[in-house]
Design a protein around this motif. Structure first.
Motif, PDB file in Angstrom:
ATOM      1  N   UNK A  93       0.863  -1.178   0.000  1.00 49.45           N
ATOM      2  CA  UNK A  93       0.000   0.000   0.000  1.00 49.45           C
ATOM      3  C   UNK A  93       0.900   1.229   0.000  1.00 49.45           C
ATOM      4  N   UNK A  94       0.965   1.904  -1.142  1.00 50.13           N
ATOM      5  CA  UNK A  94       1.786   3.112  -1.271  1.00 50.13           C
ATOM      6  C   UNK A  94       0.960   4.309  -0.802  1.00 50.13           C
ATOM      7  N   UNK A  95       1.084   4.603   0.473  1.00 49.76           N
ATOM      8  CA  UNK A  95       0.273   5.649   1.089  1.00 49.76           C
ATOM      9  C   UNK A  95       1.064   6.910   1.398  1.00 49.76           C
ATOM     10  N   UNK A  96       2.362   6.796   1.612  1.00 51.70           N
ATOM     11  CA  UNK A  96       3.164   7.953   2.024  1.00 51.70           C
ATOM     12  C   UNK A  96       3.094   9.056   0.975  1.00 51.70           C
ATOM     13  N   UNK A  97       3.040  10.285   1.443  1.00 52.06           N
ATOM     14  CA  UNK A  97       3.023  11.417   0.525  1.00 52.06           C
ATOM     15  C   UNK A  97       2.846  12.718   1.280  1.00 52.06           C
ATOM     16  N   UNK A  98       3.007  13.818   0.557  1.00 51.20           N
ATOM     17  CA  UNK A  98       2.842  15.141   1.147  1.00 51.20           C
ATOM     18  C   UNK A  98       2.008  15.996   0.201  1.00 51.20           C
ATOM     19  N   UNK A  99       1.556  17.129   0.696  1.00 50.32           N
ATOM     20  CA  UNK A  99       0.796  18.065  -0.126  1.00 50.32           C
ATOM     21  C   UNK A  99       1.376  19.466   0.042  1.00 50.32           C
ATOM     22  N   UNK A 100       1.398  20.215  -1.037  1.00 48.11           N
ATOM     23  CA  UNK A 100       1.802  21.621  -1.001  1.00 48.11           C
ATOM     24  C   UNK A 100       0.809  22.414  -1.844  1.00 48.11           C
ATOM     25  N   UNK A 101       0.421  23.566  -1.362  1.00 45.27           N
ATOM     26  CA  UNK A 101      -0.495  24.429  -2.107  1.00 45.27           C
ATOM     27  C   UNK A 101       0.183  25.755  -2.404  1.00 45.27           C
ATOM     28  N   UNK A 102      -0.393  26.501  -3.317  1.00 41.45           N
ATOM     29  CA  UNK A 102       0.155  27.809  -3.680  1.00 41.45           C
ATOM     30  C   UNK A 102      -0.094  28.105  -5.143  1.00 41.45           C
ATOM     31  N   UNK A 103      -0.205  29.376  -5.469  1.00 43.42           N
ATOM     32  CA  UNK A 103      -0.456  29.754  -6.855  1.00 43.42           C
ATOM     33  C   UNK A 103       0.751  29.379  -7.706  1.00 43.42           C
ATOM     34  N   UNK A 104       0.487  28.986  -8.937  1.00 42.87           N
ATOM     35  CA  UNK A 104       1.532  28.415  -9.792  1.00 42.87           C
ATOM     36  C   UNK A 104       2.746  29.323  -9.991  1.00 42.87           C
TER      37      UNK A 104
END
Length: 259
Positions: A93-104
């Motif tokens: 189960x490949x669950x690890x990850x992160x998220x980043x937000x912001x205008x391009x």
């Protein structure tokens, strides 16, 4: 007419690797698979969190493996430890990850590379490392994508792109390895109540909930239940599927309600 008897696989003696198993969907998945009889390798960077997850699993069915899933040597060491401890690998189960937000326009190269490494390259590294063992036991992979990988959102370009890559990686691997008996599927959760979403501003949460027909966020265990289905024998003829776990979010057309 003769009917073939179907033997349900309880998971007993099977082995699963869950990345990012220290909290949220990863922890819930590890607990669900352990309850189904799997022996589970808990992979992640935070030893204390992984040990907390292991403490919730009875007996000796859990292996804590400190692992940086973006580093090939670390991944191979984790896979080797799993084989030495349990002798086989049936599910990843490949669950690890992160998220980043912001205008391009404000996205930096370093942010882009960080998210791609954590969300896409990690899936490649782990899956490549375990494929020989999965082929031996006709095992399978379940990737944790996101509804963000099924469309675009303002201010989420990096995350949309990364999870979109996971979606198509899932489909490509499913086609490539079906003949070898290896299934590859993914879940695509929407808003889920985890530590990773705890800092979302209340006004953004309210907008999320307004758009989700079921009117609430998912609980990690609800995503884990779908992962367990895809990993198990009930889904033995299912591969290449990206299954939304989103309370109906993707069912809507995006238009405002008509009164």
């Amino acid at each position: 007419m003769q009917h073939n008897r179907i033997h349900r696989d309880s998971g007993e003696s099977r082995v699963a690797i869950v990345t990012g198993a220290g909290s949220g969907i990863g922890r819930a998945t590890a607990l669900r698979l352990a309850a189904d009889g799997y022996r589970v390798t808990l992979a992640g960077r935070r030893e204390s969190a992984l040990k907390e997850t292991a403490g919730l699993i009875s007996g000796s069915g859990a292996l804590v493996a400190i692992c940086d899933v973006t580093d090939i040597d670390s991944v191979q060491a984790m896979v080797s430890a799993t084989m030495q401890t349990f002798g086989r690998i049936d599910v990843v189960v490949n669950n690890a990850g992160i998220s980043r937000s912001g205008v391009f326009p404000a996205v930096s190269v370093s942010e882009w590379r960080e998210v791609m490494a954590a969300d896409v390259e990690s899936v490649v590294l782990v899956t490549q490392a375990v494929l020989p063992f999965l082929m031996e036991h006709r095992g399978n992979v379940v990737n944790v994508a996101s509804v963000a990988g099924l469309g675009g959102d303002r201010g989420m370009t990096i995350y949309n792109t990364a999870k979109g890559a996971v979606v198509n990686l899932t489909r490509s691997l499913a086609v490539e390895f079906a003949a070898q008996g290896v299934r590859v599927n993914a879940v695509a959760p929407s808003l889920t109540s985890t530590d990773a979403t705890a800092d979302i501003p209340p006004e953004d949460v309210a907008e999320f909930l307004r758009r989700i027909p079921m009117g609430r966020a998912a609980e990690p265990a609800e995503v884990a239940d779908v992962i367990a289905f895809l990993a198990g024998s009930d889904a033995r003829f299912v591969t290449g599927v990206v299954l939304p776990v989103d309370g109906g979010l993707r069912a809507g057309s995006g238009q405002p309600p008509h009164r």
